[in-house]
Design a protein around this motif. Sequence first.
Motif, PDB file in Angstrom:
ATOM      1  N   LYS A 117      65.912  54.939 -84.539  1.00 21.61           N
ATOM      2  CA  LYS A 117      67.109  53.623 -84.966  1.00 21.61           C
ATOM      3  C   LYS A 117      67.936  54.600 -85.956  1.00 21.61           C
ATOM      4  N   ARG A 118      67.163  55.356 -86.986  1.00 19.46           N
ATOM      5  CA  ARG A 118      68.179  56.489 -87.860  1.00 19.46           C
ATOM      6  C   ARG A 118      68.901  57.434 -86.875  1.00 19.46           C
ATOM      7  N   ILE A 119      68.178  58.242 -85.684  1.00 23.32           N
ATOM      8  CA  ILE A 119      68.656  59.290 -85.338  1.00 23.32           C
ATOM      9  C   ILE A 119      70.235  58.938 -84.681  1.00 23.32           C
ATOM     10  N   SER A 120      69.748  56.780 -83.878  1.00 21.49           N
ATOM     11  CA  SER A 120      70.903  57.167 -82.632  1.00 21.49           C
ATOM     12  C   SER A 120      71.510  56.711 -84.066  1.00 21.49           C
ATOM     13  N   SER A 121      72.084  56.021 -84.722  1.00 23.08           N
ATOM     14  CA  SER A 121      73.027  55.830 -85.657  1.00 23.08           C
ATOM     15  C   SER A 121      73.530  56.621 -86.198  1.00 23.08           C
ATOM     16  N   THR A 122      72.909  57.704 -86.444  1.00 20.82           N
ATOM     17  CA  THR A 122      73.739  58.898 -87.559  1.00 20.82           C
ATOM     18  C   THR A 122      74.610  59.223 -85.874  1.00 20.82           C
ATOM     19  N   PHE A 174      70.707  63.513 -78.759  1.00 23.43           N
ATOM     20  CA  PHE A 174      69.861  63.803 -77.614  1.00 23.43           C
ATOM     21  C   PHE A 174      68.770  64.596 -77.370  1.00 23.43           C
ATOM     22  N   LYS A 175      68.489  65.572 -78.281  1.00 25.68           N
ATOM     23  CA  LYS A 175      67.769  66.695 -78.533  1.00 25.68           C
ATOM     24  C   LYS A 175      66.433  65.436 -78.274  1.00 25.68           C
ATOM     25  N   HIS A 176      66.282  64.684 -79.901  1.00 29.84           N
ATOM     26  CA  HIS A 176      64.753  64.466 -80.570  1.00 29.84           C
ATOM     27  C   HIS A 176      64.810  63.331 -79.992  1.00 29.84           C
TER      28      HIS A 176
END
Length: 420
Positions: free
Chosen positions: A178-183, A289-291
């Motif tokens: 969620k943190r990755i996506s929101s950033t 996208f990579k992560h």
Amino acid sequence: MKDRFLQFFRKVYHLKDKIAFFPTIISLAGCAFAYIMMYAENQGISKYLIEFFPQLVINNTETARNILTTFIGGLISIMVFSFSMVMILLNQASSNFSPRLLPGLISNRKHQIILGIYIATILYCIFILVFIEPSGNKYQLPGFSVLWSIIFMVFSLGSFIYFIHSISQEIQIEFIMKRISSTAHKKLQNLLDLEKDKEFNFPDTSNWIEFKSKETGYFQDVSIKLLKEISLHNDCRLEIVSHKGTLCYKGEVLFKIEKELDEKNTDKIYKAFDFSNDEFIEDNYLIAFKHLKEIALKAMSPGINDPGTAMNAIDYLHELFKLRIIKQEKDFIFEEEECIILLHIVAFEDLIYKVMASLRTYCKHDVIVVKKMLLFLKDLKTYTSKEDKIEIINKEIENLLVDARIAITNKTDLQKLQDI
């Protein structure tokens, strides 16, 4: 002078993501406050408070020493425990999810600040403990400084409770995704807002002056502010040829300039580029996208075997692709409605192929995950009216079905996928 300041700022910018940066700053602040309190004690602040507010001052030497030594020992134990928990988090994230997540977890500012509070409180207590002298008739115990150590200790315990709460969330893969996506979502939305109601007209750059990379490294970011300043001052346009996040080899074309500039200005442009091995989504949304892709692949590996996590990662990829599909295929920097800088980015076709090629290779045997990917691709077509992008998605759907027919032998499962 400005160039030196830019280099200094860039070094500080990278230092802030290191785990020791904020603890060092806060620790120095703790030491400085200890010396301020020593100066205040020499001016008689404790003696003054004893006369008017005796409840605020600890005036027993043995009690003060016991309090300070207890605080120092207890905080060291708490700090060791907290640091151990951070190492467990990093080890679990590396082994279960993806080692590429480590820079983002290490740069967690909340944990750095909490660690800094521990160290600052320990150093403050040590300095005040050393400041306590043997009792004498004319000696005044620094009781007010000891009171501050109690306040800092209470604050440290509160920080420790918050740390336990935070680390219990950070260790959950759902929170990480969620943190990755929101950033990345925020970064992409900002880029879309900049493109809104803009006309993209940029001249042919085939005859522009080329400048090649002076080193081999990962091109992570570029200072747009500095490039705009150079472009406007010299009345010329720039083209950034290399893609952010990719490995740029020495001798490859890095950027182009519309007209010839002096060596001083070209050196400034070179200094605007940031080469680093650390990957941060704040600098490049493609890292998300990579992560997310690697989290899904790790979840589908035989050792982990967690299709639920893989499907959650696909959902977050779905949200990001809905923004990426409506974005222009190049980034343009404007000044008063005039496009002055062109930045090349990874094309939508290349991006979705890289993501889907990996996912279908590792997930083609799981009918539920394949169904999730088909629904994701089918829904993605509704967010664009451009025929070329719809054709790209159709091609990925066909590639996925081809792989699924090879890996899945059950006719009922294949029919359900075909119906989608």
